[in-house]
Design an enzyme around this catalytic site. Structure first.
Site, PDB file in Angstrom:
ATOM      1  NE  ARG A  61     106.173 111.886  71.231  1.00  0.00           N
ATOM      2  CZ  ARG A  61     104.862 112.073  71.287  1.00  0.00           C
ATOM      3  NH1 ARG A  61     104.371 113.098  71.913  1.00  0.00           N
ATOM      4  NH2 ARG A  61     104.060 111.210  70.731  1.00  0.00           N
ATOM      5  CE  LYS A  89     123.315  97.234  74.425  1.00  0.00           C
ATOM      6  NZ  LYS A  89     122.318  96.744  75.339  1.00  0.00           N
ATOM      7  NE  ARG A 111     115.744 109.138  74.139  1.00  0.00           N
ATOM      8  CZ  ARG A 111     114.416 109.268  74.105  1.00  0.00           C
ATOM      9  NH1 ARG A 111     113.690 108.478  73.349  1.00  0.00           N
ATOM     10  NH2 ARG A 111     113.816 110.186  74.836  1.00  0.00           N
ATOM     11  CG  HIS A 139     113.731 111.949  79.165  1.00  0.00           C
ATOM     12  ND1 HIS A 139     114.346 112.948  78.455  1.00  0.00           N
ATOM     13  CD2 HIS A 139     112.763 111.465  78.342  1.00  0.00           C
ATOM     14  CE1 HIS A 139     113.785 113.044  77.264  1.00  0.00           C
ATOM     15  NE2 HIS A 139     112.809 112.152  77.170  1.00  0.00           N
TER      16      HIS A 139
HETATM   17  C1  NCD Z   1     109.771 109.080  76.908  1.00  0.00           C
HETATM   18  C2  NCD Z   1     111.100 108.383  76.892  1.00  0.00           C
HETATM   19  O1  NCD Z   1     111.628 108.082  75.822  1.00  0.00           O
HETATM   20  O2  NCD Z   1     111.614 108.159  77.966  1.00  0.00           O
HETATM   21  N1  NCD Z   1     109.354 109.541  75.674  1.00  0.00           N
HETATM   22  C3  NCD Z   1     109.890 110.624  75.106  1.00  0.00           C
HETATM   23  O3  NCD Z   1     110.883 111.164  75.543  1.00  0.00           O
HETATM   24  N2  NCD Z   1     109.252 111.088  74.023  1.00  0.00           N
HETATM   25  C4  NCD Z   1     108.729 108.271  77.546  1.00  0.00           C
HETATM   26  C5  NCD Z   1     108.434 106.944  76.942  1.00  0.00           C
HETATM   27  O4  NCD Z   1     109.120 106.460  76.051  1.00  0.00           O
HETATM   28  O5  NCD Z   1     107.485 106.334  77.434  1.00  0.00           O
END
Ligand code: NCD
Length: 320
Positions: A61, A89, A111, A139
């Site tokens: 997502r 890494k 990410r 995040h």
């Molecule tokens: C979150 C994440 O990846 O930190 N999800 C996301 O951004 N869609 C929360 C989660 O993974 O629980």
């Protein structure tokens, strides 16, 4: 000229942002919510710009949301999914960053499973960088979309009582949310089993509860967190059944919150572990789908502001 209210190259976290900067990002996001609801959803704010999504961790997502955001702004988008386990890494990260940087992107969305990795990478490139989630650290776009969802529903953030429940220890979403909510004058409660409460909690300025019924009393917002099994080394919860019994959100526990309290979850949900489908799918109370919708608008605002700042930084360098 750099954006006068948000004169930054990167968005690495909520930490250090001022209320004015946060409000500016949310105001611009509101503009994009309206655009995204219109039949013609395209803007050409970033036409000719390049956005690279660099994901060292699985994501559906968040990656899709950034991709759609970039496309709606008219930018070119490239998605790179990198297996971080294959090579040492640190080396993979820097090598990849330098390689991508040579292709002159305007913004990199990164990410990574390690806390701090996105900052490390941002120091090696000369484009803008957005932290799309680093380990259990931050995040920021998730906290911004959560704040936008709350602000649109409740008209404000200041003075609200927000409960953040569950696996706080492993959650970058929780950390970015504490920082944002406290900066904007909300009160924050953590509700979690003792094993999932971070040790630095005393210094965070939040109230701590280990009992859902007590912690949810009179809250305006119930924010549930996913139990992050992939980040647990060892055993943090006795069993799913027991976890749900004590910490899963169901009707009985929700009854403690204000009657108009909103239910939130960043997704993906573990139904039956931290949340019951009955409340997750109650669209009178649950704004989980709205969070996903508003996420695209928030990412459009962030990408736009950083890409334009980056254009001005590059132009200044070329002129000097
Ligand atoms: C979150 C994440 O990846 O930190 N999800 C996301 O951004 N869609 C929360 C989660 O993974 O629980």
């Amino acid at each position: 000229m750099l954006n006068p209210v948000f004169p930054h190259r990167h968005l690495l976290g909520i930490e250090g942002l001022t209320p004015a900067e946060i409000n500016h990002l949310l105001d611009r996001s509101d503009y994009y919510v309206a655009l995204n609801r219109a039949p013609e959803k395209m803007s050409d704010a970033l036409r000719g710009r390049t956005i690279v999504n660099l994901f060292f961790e699985n994501s559906t997502r968040t990656r899709t949301s950034f991709e759609l955001a970039a496309k709606r702004l008219g930018a070119n988008v490239i998605n790179m999914q990198v297996e971080s386990s294959s090579v040492a890494k640190g080396e993979t990260l820097i090598d990849t960053a330098v390689t991508l940087n040579a292709m002159h992107p305007d913004v990199l969305v990164v990410r990574h499973p390690d806390s701090g990795a996105v900052k490390l990478l941002a120091d090696k490139v000369n484009c803008g960088v957005v932290n799309g989630g680093d380990g259990s650290h931050e995040h920021p776009t998730q906290a911004l979309l959560d704040a936008l969802t709350i602000r649109r529903r409740k008209g404000k953030l200041n003075g609200l009582l927000v409960a953040i429940c569950g696996d706080v220890l492993h959650s970058r979403v929780a950390r970015s949310n504490f920082l944002l909510l406290l900066t904007m004058g909300a009160r924050v409660r953590i509700i979690a089993p003792r094993t999932l409460i971070p040790s630095q909690v005393d210094r965070m300025g939040v109230e701590v509860f280990t009992d859902m019924h007590a912690g949810l009393k009179d809250v305006d917002i119930v924010m549930m967190l996913r139990v992050q099994n992939e980040r647990m080394r060892g055993s943090f919860i006795p069993s799913v059944r027991e976890y749900f019994h004590f910490f899963g959100l169901d009707r009985a526990k929700l009854a403690q919150a204000k009657p108009d309290a909103l239910i939130m979850h960043p997704g993906p949900m573990n139904r039956g572990t931290e949340i019951d489908s009955d409340v997750a799918d109650d669209f009178e109370r649950s704004v989980i789908r709205e969070q996903v919708e508003l996420g695209v608008a928030v990412r459009m605002a962030v990408l736009e502001i950083l890409a334009l700042n980056n254009r001005d930084i590059q132009a200044r360098k070329a002129a000097s």
